[in-house]
Design a protein around this motif. Structure first.
Motif, mmCIF file in Angstrom:
data_model
loop_
_atom_site.group_PDB
_atom_site.id
_atom_site.type_symbol
_atom_site.label_atom_id
_atom_site.label_comp_id
_atom_site.label_asym_id
_atom_site.label_seq_id
_atom_site.Cartn_x
_atom_site.Cartn_y
_atom_site.Cartn_z
ATOM 1 N N TYR A 83 25.256 61.797 27.953
ATOM 2 C CA TYR A 83 25.302 61.504 26.529
ATOM 3 C C TYR A 83 26.654 61.903 25.966
ATOM 4 N N GLY A 85 28.873 61.171 21.902
ATOM 5 C CA GLY A 85 28.700 60.568 20.589
ATOM 6 C C GLY A 85 29.977 60.541 19.786
ATOM 7 N N ASN A 90 25.757 63.815 16.183
ATOM 8 C CA ASN A 90 25.069 62.796 16.968
ATOM 9 C C ASN A 90 25.771 62.668 18.313
ATOM 10 N N ASN A 93 24.607 59.024 20.783
ATOM 11 C CA ASN A 93 24.637 57.603 20.428
ATOM 12 C C ASN A 93 25.561 56.756 21.314
ATOM 13 N N LYS A 95 28.649 56.254 21.266
ATOM 14 C CA LYS A 95 29.666 55.527 20.506
ATOM 15 C C LYS A 95 30.954 56.326 20.480
#
Length: 126
Positions: A83, A85, A90, A93, A95
Motif C-alpha cells: 500500500y 498513498g 490515506n 489509495n 495514488k
C-alpha cells in the motif's frame, strides 16, 4: 557552514526484515553487519544503522529523489503489492500526489516507519 547528516539510527523490530525491504524497494546495499545491527548505504554521504530495539518508536523519513528513482520506487512498491498513498491520512489509495512542483507518495515500512518520497517536477519551458 557546511553540515551533512552521515549516519542515522533506525529503530527496528527486526533489522534483517528491514534490510531486505530497503534492498528490494530502494536498492540500498548492506555495508556492515554486527549481531542484530545492520548498516546500509543510502548514498555517498549517508547511512542508516538498522538497530534492533525493545524501546521502539516510529519515525517519519522524507527523501527527495530524481524522477527515475521515484518511478523505480513506485514500480517496486507495486511489485511488492504494498500500500501507498497520496497523503499521510490515506496510505492505501495507491495514488501519487501531483502538483505543479512535485510528485510524492507516502508508505509504511515493515517497522511502521512512515516514508515520504518526492521528486521535483521539471519546470523547463518547451
Amino acid at each position: 557552514m557546511n553540515i551533512n547528516l552521515v549516519h542515522f539510527i533506525v529503530p527496528c523490530i527486526d533489522s534483517i526484515v528491514a534490510r531486505n525491504f530497503y534492498k528490494r524497494i530502494f536498492g540500498f546495499k548492506c555495508v556492515k553487519k554486527e549481531k542484530n545491527n545492520i548498516t546500509i548505504k543510502i548514498n555517498e554521504k549517508m547511512e542508516f544503522k538498522l538497530e534492533n530495539t525493545q524501546e521502539y518508536i516510529n519515525n517519519h523519513y522524507i527523501f527527495e529523489v530524481d524522477q527515475n528513482f521515484f518511478d523505480t520506487i513506485i514500480m517496486n512498491l507495486k511489485k511488492e503489492e504494498m500500500y501507498f498513498g497520496d497523503n499521510i491520512n490515506n496510505l492505501e489509495n495507491k495514488k501519487i500526489k501531483k502538483t505543479s512542483t512535485k510528485s510524492e507518495v507516502f508508505f509504511i515500512d515493515p517497522n511502521s516507519h512512515l516514508f515520504q518520497i518526492f521528486t521535483k517536477v521539471s519546470t523547463n519551458p518547451q
